[in-house]
Scaffold this active site. Structure first.
Site, PDB file in Angstrom:
ATOM      1  N   CYS A 295       0.535  -1.303   0.055  1.00 22.65           N
ATOM      2  CA  CYS A 295      -0.090   0.038   0.051  1.00 22.65           C
ATOM      3  C   CYS A 295       0.850   1.388   0.060  1.00 22.65           C
ATOM      4  CB  CYS A 295      -0.795   0.235   1.266  1.00 22.65           C
ATOM      5  SG  CYS A 295      -0.336  -0.132   2.755  1.00 22.65           S
ATOM      6  N   HIS A 741      -1.326   0.417   6.995  1.00 22.41           N
ATOM      7  CA  HIS A 741      -1.908   0.435   6.263  1.00 22.41           C
ATOM      8  C   HIS A 741      -1.943   2.393   5.393  1.00 22.41           C
ATOM      9  CE1 HIS A 741      -4.614  -0.439   2.614  1.00 22.41           C
ATOM     10  NE2 HIS A 741      -5.515   0.403   2.781  1.00 22.41           N
TER      11      HIS A 741
END
Length: 779
Positions: A295, A741
């Site tokens: 990510c 994330h």
């Protein structure tokens, strides 16, 4: 995803989509391809009612993890596919369905060989973030257990001291059952298990109610952490507990932590969860598949390709780039891979909903097939100790690594259109000797402006200080603060700029004007202002255990800023320069480059790593890391390392001839190659990094030998007005850079758009204050 399937050349084994296979045929003459295509299976329906069968409800996460069973699921339901393979002959696209027993044996073997090879994604073995990763306790193997132990029943437990029936821990040494720590809200326990450890020093205990055949929650008071006990079954048998017959009745510590994290709303706020966001698709609105902790790459590349310079350099020139190189070189050619990446994001050809049904109708939930940049990730990470792995990484470090790779590639190509020029700027540092009043000006090239966060400038400082006092009192009582009571400091962005420009005192400064130690003041300013300015908020610090921690802070961000007051002025007419040190007395120290490499890979500045290794006498990574922790706030922490010595001690340097030849082949002169190798102890890889971080210094080395073409390909600096507008930001969720994330928001077509891996949608409430990286565009 390639609409129409994938065409694999049966001569070179290169694969192409429908739009490029003809160009490959025209360039090479190879005309036999294995056509691989996946067709979505029709959705299963109830035979009698015709209603679509409902999918099972989304499970609540039970592991502090991403992409693993029981963890956070960032993807929606998967679609089943049926493989349809055939051989295709160009130029007429004649189709031979497979299997076909009439094919020659050679063709049959070739097809079998291609189909048996694992895909790049499987070969790469994607990894997932697991925040529950625990170490094996050092006490487990040789744990001493008391003789004649008590027998523990399978249920009905109570605390031996207070009689509490929840949050109970079994001591694995003597079988004592005691309650855990009390939480802030009064729940939890009375802390008797901790008190018992402090008296007995019995290290390990297991949480009753979490014991199953798969394991249990084991805590080591001696190690102050959740641990793994490989001998848990044997240790429990000592007390008559059959681990295979136990059932879970209590929440694990990971589940409790997940509950707390979800209450903190960081994940929900940054991802804008719970909102019916309008999905977007088309050119510039394509998602990127998470390849397993990728990510950080996805967010950085989305932002990079929102900048016109990168669009023009790669996407708009994709045909010229592909026509100029051998197709076999595409997988290892950075220019081609960037062009391919840009086409994937900007063409709109791949922003196809992952829930497209057999009638090509979309469900519009925002989830796309997107692109899967496996080759690009492998190429950029090749040879790098961190980016070649499947671990989570720091987005800022990856951005700088990407820029460095592009700089090297552009210099090698002698390109006149380096897109990094729009990001490159100079920092001016002014040092003034307090006794003589004389000054020294230096400058360095940067691509990201790192800003410190001063909590003293928080607009809610009193509220935050009151909360901190309450938190310390609560923790002293072995209790916990509830998530909803957490207060975060709110710091204006302009205050961070002021902290960046604040004068620093150098207490141990050697003044060349005085010939002795003195004090000096150091001020930092921005010498040139780029077209696009990346700003990194220093939210991450390093704890006593050397693990990065994140400041839980909100940045009060302005959409437009004027940075005129932070522009460097250069030498003033009333100022006098400090004398330059005698160059004959300057010597490059000898240091262990392996230790420097390890430290540099952790994200510390190269010159800082050299200092750490030198001043710890090459004694190892731990000593050098300790030195960094002690000196990382020094004003000259990132300054080059130079030492004074007598000329009689000056050692001669012999450059590695192979290294010199390698660097010269990239367009540098011999003098420049020798200087770079000398500064990096003959390490070619480090020498190349050194070159691109010392451009100004190299310009003074035999500049007369530079050709006009060499001059055109050198990195350039743009300078202009100081007013900027916020156009993108990257946010991080998680406690440190090793987990969590990343999500990015980009201002496109007059609105904010969220890019969350394969999800692309209109943002309703962009969480600007929680970002880690900001991108501003010059007005």
């Amino acid at each position: 995803v390639s609409d129409g399937g994938l065409y694999v050349c049966m001569s070179s084994y290169l694969s192409f989509g429908r739009s490029y296979v003809e160009k490959y045929f025209q360039k090479t003459g190879h005309n036999i391809f294995l056509h691989l295509k996946k067709v979505a299976k029709p959705t299963k329906t109830d035979a009698e009612s015709g209603d679509e069968i409902d999918s099972p409800p989304k499970k609540k996460p039970i592991r502090l993890a991403i992409g693993v069973e029981g963890g956070f699921d960032l993807n929606t339901k998967e679609v089943d596919y049926e493989e349809v393979n055939s051989i295709v002959l160009l130029p007429d696209f004649t189709v031979i369905p497979l299997p076909d027993e009439t094919l020659p044996d050679k063709a049959q073997l070739c097809v079998s060989g291609i189909l048996s090879v694992e895909s790049a994604s499987l070969t790469n073995q994607m990894q997932s973030w697991d925040g529950e990763e625990r170490k094996v306790s050092i006490y487990a193997e040789n744990l001493v257990q008391c003789s004649n132990p008590r027998k523990i029943p399978p249920s009905g437990w109570k605390c031996d001291i207070c009689g509490l029936t929840t949050n109970l821990w079994l001591n694995l040494t003597d079988g004592s059952i005691l309650c855990g720590r009390k939480y802030f809200d009064g729940s939890g326990g009375n802390g008797h298990a901790l008190e018992y450890y402090e008296k007995t020093k019995f290290p390990l205990c297991v949480k009753l109610g979490t014991i199953t055949a798969e394991g249990a929650d084991v805590y080591s008071y001696a190690e102050d952490d959740m641990v793994i006990d490989p001998f848990l079954s044997k240790h429990l048998e000592h007390f008559g507990i059959n681990i295979t017959s136990m059932q879970k009745t209590e929440k694990t510590m990971a589940e409790l932590e997940i509950d707390a994290n979800m209450k903190l709303h960081e994940w929900d706020v940054i991802q804008e969860s719970g909102r019916q966001l309008q999905p977007l698709s088309g050119p510039g609105y394509t998602g990127i598949k998470n390849l397993g902790n990728s990510c950080y790459l996805n967010s950085v590349m989305q932002v990079i390709f929102s900048i016109p310079d990168y669009q023009t350099r790669y996407y708009e020139r994709i045909n010229d780039i592909f026509n100029a190189i051998n197709p076999r070189d595409i997988p290892t050619n950075l220019e081609a891979q960037l062009a391919k990446f840009g086409h994937g994001l900007l063409s709109g050809s791949y922003s196809i909903s992952s829930n497209t049904n057999t009638n090509n109708e979309q469900t519009h939930d925002g989830q796309q097939h997107g692109i899967a940049p496996i080759n690009f990730k492998n190429l950029i990470g090749a040879g790098h100790s961190e980016f070649s792995t499947g671990k989570q990484q720091d987005a800022s470090e990856y951005l700088l690594h990407l820029i460095n790779c592009i700089d090297k590639d552009e210099y090698k190509l002698k390109s006149k259109r380096n897109p990094n020029d729009c990001l490159r700027f100079e920092i001016e540092e002014r040092i003034q000797c307090t006794k003589s009043g004389k000054v020294r000006y230096t400058s360095r090239t940067e691509y990201v402006l790192s800003l410190p966060i001063s909590l003293d400038d928080a607009v809610n400082k009193e509220e935050f200080l009151h909360y901190e006092q309450k938190r310390r009192e609560t923790e002293a009582q072995k209790e916990k603060i509830p998530a909803e009571a957490v207060v975060r400091p709110k710091v204006p962005l302009i205050s961070c700029f002021n902290a960046f420009a604040e004068p620093e005192i150098i207490s141990d400064f050697y003044s060349t004007a005085l010939g002795e130690k003195s004090t000096a003041t150091k001020t930092t300013r921005i010498k040139t202002f780029p077209d696009y300015l990346f700003i990194q908020m220093k939210k991450f610090t390093v704890g006593d255990d050397w693990v990065p921690k994140k400041l839980d802070v909100i940045i009060d961000v302005e959409d437009t800023v004027d940075l005129a007051q932070y522009r460097g002025t250069g030498l003033k007419a009333t100022e006098e320069l400090l004398p330059e040190p005698d160059k004959e007395e300057i010597e490059e120290p000898r240091i262990d480059t392996n230790i420097v490499q390890q430290l540099s890979d952790m994200g510390f500045a190269f010159e800082s790593c050299r200092k750490a290794v030198h001043f710890t006498n090459n004694s190892g990574i731990e000593a050098a890391m300790s030195w960094i922790m002690d000196h990382m706030n020094d004003p000259d922490f990132t300054d080059p390392l130079v030492l004074k010595s007598n000329s009689s001690n000056k050692s001669s340097f012999k450059p590695d001839e192979t290294g010199v030849a390698t660097i010269i082949s990239m367009g540098f002169t011999q003098e420049q190659a020798v200087k770079a190798l000398k500064a990096t102890d003959n390490s070619v890889e480090r020498a190349l990094d050194w070159i691109f971080s010392h451009v100004d210094e190299l310009d003074s080395v035999d500049v007369n030998q530079d050709t006009e073409e060499d001059s055109e390909s050198k990195p350039k600096l743009r300078d202009g007005e100081t007013r900027y507008q916020l156009v993108a930001f990257i946010s991080h969720m998680g406690s440190n850079t090793f987990c969590g994330h990343y999500v990015c928001h980009i201002f496109k077509d007059g609105r904010w758009v969220i890019h969350n891996d394969r999800k692309v949608a209109i943002s309703e409430e962009p969480p600007k204050g929680m970002a880690y990286l900001y991108l501003y565009k010059r007005l």
